[in-house]
Write a protein that holds these residues in place. Structure first.
Motif, PDB file in Angstrom:
ATOM      1  N   ALA A 124      28.838  36.348 -33.214  1.00 35.16           N
ATOM      2  CA  ALA A 124      29.006  37.684 -32.647  1.00 35.16           C
ATOM      3  C   ALA A 124      29.296  37.612 -31.154  1.00 35.16           C
ATOM      4  O   ALA A 124      30.125  38.365 -30.630  1.00 35.16           O
ATOM      5  N   ALA A 125      28.617  36.693 -30.450  1.00 35.45           N
ATOM      6  CA  ALA A 125      28.838  36.555 -29.009  1.00 35.45           C
ATOM      7  C   ALA A 125      30.264  36.092 -28.724  1.00 35.45           C
ATOM      8  O   ALA A 125      30.927  36.611 -27.819  1.00 35.45           O
ATOM      9  N   ILE A 126      30.740  35.137 -29.493  1.00 39.11           N
ATOM     10  CA  ILE A 126      32.118  34.663 -29.331  1.00 39.11           C
ATOM     11  C   ILE A 126      33.103  35.761 -29.705  1.00 39.11           C
ATOM     12  O   ILE A 126      34.120  35.971 -29.035  1.00 39.11           O
ATOM     13  N   GLY A 127      32.788  36.491 -30.783  1.00 39.68           N
ATOM     14  CA  GLY A 127      33.653  37.583 -31.194  1.00 39.68           C
ATOM     15  C   GLY A 127      33.791  38.650 -30.120  1.00 39.68           C
ATOM     16  O   GLY A 127      34.887  39.176 -29.884  1.00 39.68           O
ATOM     17  N   ARG A 128      32.675  38.962 -29.454  1.00 38.72           N
ATOM     18  CA  ARG A 128      32.722  39.971 -28.376  1.00 38.72           C
ATOM     19  C   ARG A 128      33.536  39.466 -27.193  1.00 38.72           C
ATOM     20  O   ARG A 128      34.340  40.212 -26.612  1.00 38.72           O
ATOM     21  N   LYS A 129      33.353  38.213 -26.838  1.00 44.30           N
ATOM     22  CA  LYS A 129      34.047  37.669 -25.670  1.00 44.30           C
ATOM     23  C   LYS A 129      35.554  37.641 -25.872  1.00 44.30           C
ATOM     24  O   LYS A 129      36.319  37.989 -24.951  1.00 44.30           O
ATOM     25  N   TYR A 130      35.985  37.244 -27.069  1.00 35.85           N
ATOM     26  CA  TYR A 130      37.423  37.078 -27.307  1.00 35.85           C
ATOM     27  C   TYR A 130      38.028  38.232 -28.110  1.00 35.85           C
ATOM     28  O   TYR A 130      39.230  38.210 -28.393  1.00 35.85           O
ATOM     29  N   GLU A 131      37.229  39.192 -28.483  1.00 33.16           N
ATOM     30  CA  GLU A 131      37.679  40.378 -29.210  1.00 33.16           C
ATOM     31  C   GLU A 131      38.339  40.005 -30.534  1.00 33.16           C
ATOM     32  O   GLU A 131      39.449  40.434 -30.836  1.00 33.16           O
ATOM     33  N   VAL A 132      37.641  39.172 -31.281  1.00 30.68           N
ATOM     34  CA  VAL A 132      38.091  38.734 -32.598  1.00 30.68           C
ATOM     35  C   VAL A 132      36.914  38.876 -33.569  1.00 30.68           C
ATOM     36  O   VAL A 132      35.805  38.437 -33.259  1.00 30.68           O
ATOM     37  N   GLN A 133      37.152  39.476 -34.734  1.00 29.42           N
ATOM     38  CA  GLN A 133      36.086  39.615 -35.707  1.00 29.42           C
ATOM     39  C   GLN A 133      35.589  38.232 -36.150  1.00 29.42           C
ATOM     40  O   GLN A 133      36.379  37.376 -36.546  1.00 29.42           O
ATOM     41  N   PRO A 134      34.268  38.012 -36.102  1.00 28.19           N
ATOM     42  CA  PRO A 134      33.710  36.693 -36.430  1.00 28.19           C
ATOM     43  C   PRO A 134      34.076  36.180 -37.819  1.00 28.19           C
ATOM     44  O   PRO A 134      34.163  34.968 -38.022  1.00 28.19           O
ATOM     45  N   ARG A 135      34.316  37.062 -38.762  1.00 32.26           N
ATOM     46  CA  ARG A 135      34.629  36.598 -40.121  1.00 32.26           C
ATOM     47  C   ARG A 135      35.940  35.810 -40.170  1.00 32.26           C
ATOM     48  O   ARG A 135      36.106  34.914 -41.001  1.00 32.26           O
ATOM     49  N   PHE A 136      36.854  36.111 -39.271  1.00 29.81           N
ATOM     50  CA  PHE A 136      38.111  35.363 -39.234  1.00 29.81           C
ATOM     51  C   PHE A 136      37.918  33.988 -38.596  1.00 29.81           C
ATOM     52  O   PHE A 136      38.569  33.018 -38.986  1.00 29.81           O
ATOM     53  N   ILE A 137      37.012  33.909 -37.622  1.00 28.88           N
ATOM     54  CA  ILE A 137      36.675  32.606 -37.043  1.00 28.88           C
ATOM     55  C   ILE A 137      36.059  31.721 -38.115  1.00 28.88           C
ATOM     56  O   ILE A 137      36.411  30.542 -38.256  1.00 28.88           O
ATOM     57  N   MET A 138      35.133  32.288 -38.887  1.00 27.59           N
ATOM     58  CA  MET A 138      34.485  31.531 -39.955  1.00 27.59           C
ATOM     59  C   MET A 138      35.492  31.101 -41.016  1.00 27.59           C
ATOM     60  O   MET A 138      35.455  29.959 -41.510  1.00 27.59           O
ATOM     61  N   VAL A 348      43.302  32.698 -45.544  1.00 24.26           N
ATOM     62  CA  VAL A 348      42.432  33.062 -44.426  1.00 24.26           C
ATOM     63  C   VAL A 348      41.959  34.515 -44.572  1.00 24.26           C
ATOM     64  O   VAL A 348      40.761  34.812 -44.468  1.00 24.26           O
ATOM     65  N   GLY A 349      42.908  35.428 -44.795  1.00 26.25           N
ATOM     66  CA  GLY A 349      42.540  36.832 -44.938  1.00 26.25           C
ATOM     67  C   GLY A 349      41.660  37.088 -46.141  1.00 26.25           C
ATOM     68  O   GLY A 349      40.680  37.846 -46.074  1.00 26.25           O
ATOM     69  N   TYR A 350      41.984  36.456 -47.246  1.00 27.87           N
ATOM     70  CA  TYR A 350      41.216  36.606 -48.490  1.00 27.87           C
ATOM     71  C   TYR A 350      39.780  36.146 -48.297  1.00 27.87           C
ATOM     72  O   TYR A 350      38.825  36.845 -48.667  1.00 27.87           O
ATOM     73  N   LEU A 351      39.599  34.979 -47.676  1.00 31.28           N
ATOM     74  CA  LEU A 351      38.247  34.474 -47.445  1.00 31.28           C
ATOM     75  C   LEU A 351      37.506  35.341 -46.430  1.00 31.28           C
ATOM     76  O   LEU A 351      36.311  35.631 -46.607  1.00 31.28           O
ATOM     77  N   ALA A 352      38.191  35.757 -45.374  1.00 32.25           N
ATOM     78  CA  ALA A 352      37.550  36.626 -44.372  1.00 32.25           C
ATOM     79  C   ALA A 352      37.036  37.907 -45.007  1.00 32.25           C
ATOM     80  O   ALA A 352      35.943  38.384 -44.677  1.00 32.25           O
ATOM     81  N   ASP A 353      37.786  38.479 -45.942  1.00 28.03           N
ATOM     82  CA  ASP A 353      37.341  39.686 -46.642  1.00 28.03           C
ATOM     83  C   ASP A 353      36.119  39.399 -47.502  1.00 28.03           C
ATOM     84  O   ASP A 353      35.160  40.184 -47.545  1.00 28.03           O
TER      85      ASP A 353
END
Length: 359
Positions: A124-138, A348-353
């Motif tokens: 969540a901290a990384i997601g906030r800093k870079y403005e990217v939803q954490p599920r896509f990073i995962m 990537v999108g399928y897994l993120a969902d």
């Protein structure tokens, strides 16, 4: 340094570990690195040892420390398996219906959900800093390196020198070789730990050296960028890549849809683009508002109306008219910059969902 157009080609051709080889669905598995003695030169071609000597001369001229030059070039070896892999042509063997269950397996979904919950605060901290939803990073972490477990076991400088010597794309790999030396010179990683795929893709994010130079981040704040051993560095680097290339956290990646009978398939982005520029040109011709797609009879995968949001989307069909249909949002373009492969982006999108679904 920004990634050139060539990296998505490498990615979509299956040159990175655990990456789909092309939009046709071939899966490239990671082979163990096998070294051979200095290559015997055919005809008038210099030997690998002679080529390595030319690299060493340039390294000295570039001003790398004598210690680094000795360490790297004493370790340099020729990987015959890298050359074989580079020349191997992809085969048309799969569709999304067969590819996704293997690439996004039940085990991988379960592990992604588990790690997502365990590391929620860090993500969540990384997601906030870079403005990217954490599920896509995962999702990217899961698919690129199997949660940091499969990063390749080739010595990166040797893999890059091997492919430069092979000559098919000498300029590209020679440039990557010296960027790898820059990373070592900066002290981000030790030579013994600088492992990657046969094409030189490195670490938990599977970045080429040029991608490392353009996007890598010190996510854990220790003063070094170690995408091999630090998951926080890898996550921050992946998030920075997405953000730098235009990610919009207000949107998802796209959605699977249905089309009516007698649908005009000329509205779909064609397959087989020669480069990213052409693909983006085709995207612009396909892109419409959700309202326009709704008027054309496009509906959600379950047959419902499309969202009533001011969003533009293009249409992609990885397996042509008889396969799955997707409306792709602007974030799809960013993922296609990472890997110009419909199969990779869909996975990537399928897994993120699935990471945030309750199923």
């Amino acid at each position: 340094m920004k990634l050139s157009w060539y990296l998505p080609v490498l990615l979509s051709a299956g040159l990175l570990a655990c990456s789909q080889s092309a939009a046709n669905g071939t899966v490239v598995t990671k082979n163990a690195a096998t070294s051979v003695p200095a290559a015997t030169a055919p005809d008038n071609k210099p030997s690998f040892a002679q080529y390595a000597a030319s690299l060493k001369k340039e390294a000295v001229e570039r001003g790398y420390s004598p210690e680094l030059v000795k360490q790297v070039f004493d370790s340099l070896q020729h990987y015959k398996s890298a050359v074989v892999a580079d020349k191997k042509q992809p085969e048309f063997v799969e569709t999304l219906d067969t590819y996704l269950p293997k690439r996004v397996s039940k085990q991988r979904i379960a592990l992604a959900r588990k790690f997502y919950k365990e590391h929620q605060a860090e993500l969540a901290a990384i997601g906030r800093k870079y403005e990217v939803q954490p599920r896509f990073i995962m999702a990217l972490w899961a698919l690129e390196s199997s949660f940091g477990k499969i990063m390749g076991n080739y010595a990166v400088p040797s893999a890059l020198a091997t492919l430069a010597y092979d000559g098919r794309r000498e300029a590209f790999f020679r440039k990557e070789f010296f960027l790898a030396l820059d990373i070592l010179a900066a002290g981000h990683v030790k030579l013994a730990d600088m492992k990657g795929s046969w094409a030189g893709a490195m670490g938990q994010s599977q970045f080429m050296p040029s991608a490392f130079m353009a996007y890598a981040q010190d996510g854990d704040g220790d003063g070094h960028i170690n995408i091999w051993q630090s998951r926080l560095d890898a996550w921050a680097s992946m998030a920075n890549y997405l953000k730098t290339e235009g990610w919009d956290q207000s949107l998802t990646w796209g959605r699977q849809v249905t089309v009516p009978k007698q649908f005009d398939f000329s509205l779909v982005i064609p397959k087989g683009s020669k480069d990213r520029a052409q693909w983006l040109e085709w995207w612009s011709k396909s892109e419409r508002s959700l309202t326009d797609w709704q008027a054309l009879g496009v509906r959600t995968a379950t047959g419902g109306d499309l969202p009533k949001r001011d969003i533009r989307a293009a249409m992609v069909m990885p397996d042509d008219e008889h396969g799955r249909v997707y409306l792709a949002y602007s974030n799809y373009q960013t993922l296609m910059h990472w890997n110009r492969s419909y199969y990779f982006v869909t996975s990537v999108g399928y897994l993120a969902d699935l990471i945030i679904s309750e199923g």
